[in-house]
Enzyme design. Sequence first.
Site: not given
Length: 881
Positions: A63-64, A251-252, A353, A699
């Site tokens: 994603k980043t 983002d997010e 998430q 994670r």
Amino acid sequence: MTEPSKLPHHGVPEHQPAAGGIAARARATAAPQYLSGLNPEQRDAVVTLDGPVLVLAGAGTGKTRVLTTRIAHILSQGRARPHEILSVTFTNKAAREMKLRLGQMLGQAVEGMPWLGTFHSIGGRILRYHAELVQLKSNFTVLDVDDQVRLLKQLLQAENIDDKRWPARMLAGLIDGWKNRGLTPAQVPAGEAAVFGNGKGGKLYASYQERLKVLNAADFGDLLLENIRLFREHPDVLRQYQSRFKFILVDEYQDTNVAQYLWLRLLSQAPSSPSKAQALAAVIPGSLDPVVVPGRVEDANSDVELHIGESRGEEDSSRDSGFAPVGAPRNDERNLAPSSPLKNICCVGDDDQSIYGWRGAEVDNILRFDHDFPGAKVIRLERNYRSTGHILAAASHLIAHNEGRLGKTLRTEDALGEKVTVTGSWDSEEEARAIGEEIEELQRAGENLNEVAILVRASFQMREFEDRFVTLGLPYRVIGGPRFYERAEIRDALAYLRVINSPADDLAFERIVNVPKRGLGDATVQMLHDHARKRRIPLFEAARAVVETDELKPKARGSLRDLILHFDRWRAQREVTRHTELAEIVLDESGYTEMWQKDRSADAAGRLDNLKELVRSMEEFENLQGFLEHISLVMDRDGGAEEEAVSLMTLHSAKGLEFDNVFLPGWEEGLFPSQRTLDEQGRAGLEEERRLAHVGLTRARRRAKLYFATNRRIHGTWSTTIPSRFLDELPADNVEITESKGGSGWGGSGGYGASRFDNVESFGSSYTTPGWQRAQANRARNNQGGRHGQTRDGFEESQSSFSSSGDARGGFSRTKRGPMVIEGELVAKSTGTVSEFSLDDRVFHQKFGYGNVVKIDGNKLTIAFEKAGEKKVVDSFVERV
DNA sequence: CGAACCTTTGAGTTA
DNA sequence: CAAAGGTTCG
């Protein structure tokens, strides 16, 4: 800027350098190498520059990377200059990370990205430019929760509201909620506003906002809400930003709340023509009526309020039946009118998430994206580059139990790797011991401790690990603990600086007026308040005036005069002294440093260190003003991250991170999923907890290890717990049950709840289907039977539910523990019922043997066992003898 | 006024 | 078991 793009929507593998600016030609004459490492979906997400794009990016799917590459692409294509890109994240950490990666990618410092930051910092910045338009000055202070609560307490007092019955904290929470939903005082639905303080909630909110203006202060919510108000009341200002930002990246996105959504919506519209904007400007200010401009956000929003008012006010239970968070009606009115062209907005997120529902986040925002942004292109990233097969399978299987999701299928080409392990321990101490040993083992095997993390649900769990690690001498760091600037000594120091910087900052003045002790207690402060209110002047000025009179006792008068003189002197010094030096002088002369030096308590030294650290951190800023502006937003502790150490943090703060080895302790009913979330949010809450579990598992790159303890200390007393239902939801094939390495071991002889993890030892590590089935059956039986075991008549059950929803209706009297029920389905052992035991009864317990009842608390008994000592147990596990 | 002592209540996650 | 709030006494 709306020039039609020649880029087709689907993959553009080969780059056309022709259309670029100078930057483009300089860097991108060859096929841009930044695209080369991307998979087709990622590449698609990067090069689809025009129109709204939603990137559904599962955990570990890059994603980043997509976000940063996209920015690089925009720049190198010459489509926008750095200051024309608005790029928002939720945390400073994420913003930093993006800046860093962008710098690496572009091979230069990214000082030219002024609009890359968190919602709050960008909102704050915009607000400072136009502060006077929202009745603030550009040097306004950002209040922390503490200040907020103190301010509200004063308002409650002024209104003669009993702050026992209606705590200021609760009001702070309500206001925060309203702000999260983008509601100004006038917009809060009447029914909802009336819930607090005998109908005075709305009024209190309004006067709170007024006070903030007088104090030249804003709280966190205001950074966005006032921004929205600014944009709405001053279309010319809005237009300015609309035309500045050619591209918007978020983002997010799954974590955005209504306010953030509205803010983005306003900015993402193409600038309207001046004439139109002026017409609008003429309508909006001062008018409380819904603005009649079809399809504009204003109408939509007033509809939102109505719905919310209904659903909140009329519902007699806080348990929500659907998946949409309370107060999130589906309103199709949020569509933009076709006449409002949209800018190039790209939102990246993962509905699986979304873990900030309690903070007002609306999963709905992401679920409804293509509705909100017509013609949006949705791109799914499902290829996971992080975790091994077993871990990914476990996580996917778990999250599949959620119903309200868009649905993604994560896949990996990685090997299966090690299975996810589940380990039961007797109690939380043993759990810590077991994890400590496993970490040491990993260390011996050559693992880097930086690749080891322990993720807990609630921060109180961390202590036991800290204790253990200190004993073992295992280096660890706590991530995201109490923020640096939230510490008392830091806030005190800041308060001094705030009073120097802005004499009207009553809250800061009040905070330090008697710190260190100067004999200026409540009585004195009360008097100053009276004075200040009467004359409508700040406390500081009131103090100045009062000192001239003889209303105070000589002693108080003297020290107050001294204090004022100090401040006058400091303010004068400010002109000629560097701000860091000034800070040292202030801390010194005020006696603040001395106060801690004299303090003999254990943490005094640490506090002095923190103060030094504070002064050191001021170096980075130009002057006092600049420092104070940023302190509350930007300062997070980023202490020595260099040394190799185990990371300890909550699941929430782990989002966005990854580690080779992840330990997940405390998977027990009540703790995880958190009972409180279940009580408050019902099924939606359960799903959010499950997403949290999913975040935790994903994670891990190579090893994920889950733990549950049979006994845990809650509120200082030991209680027996049962394993989390999430453990039962894991796919058997990817999970292995191991024995605790913590030593003593535990009987597992049953009696402590019912789950397939009851008899870990007798099942051994074979995690077989029959065992599972038996356990499931067992569990179901126990749930039904267990209830009788506790309440005998089954009447108790409905009675408790009734009383707890009665509480919920009032909305705020804290629901006393009812049975663990979601929508009538008994999901765990209940408490809070009347026990059939009486004091001093002699009882037998399978595990602990014989003992006497010494205390009864609902169905929880404290029993002095002859062999095992005093324990707290649920009454259904003992029998009278 | 403030230190010392006592009682009560509460531990969920955060920009 | 803690911290926070309330009360009492010097």
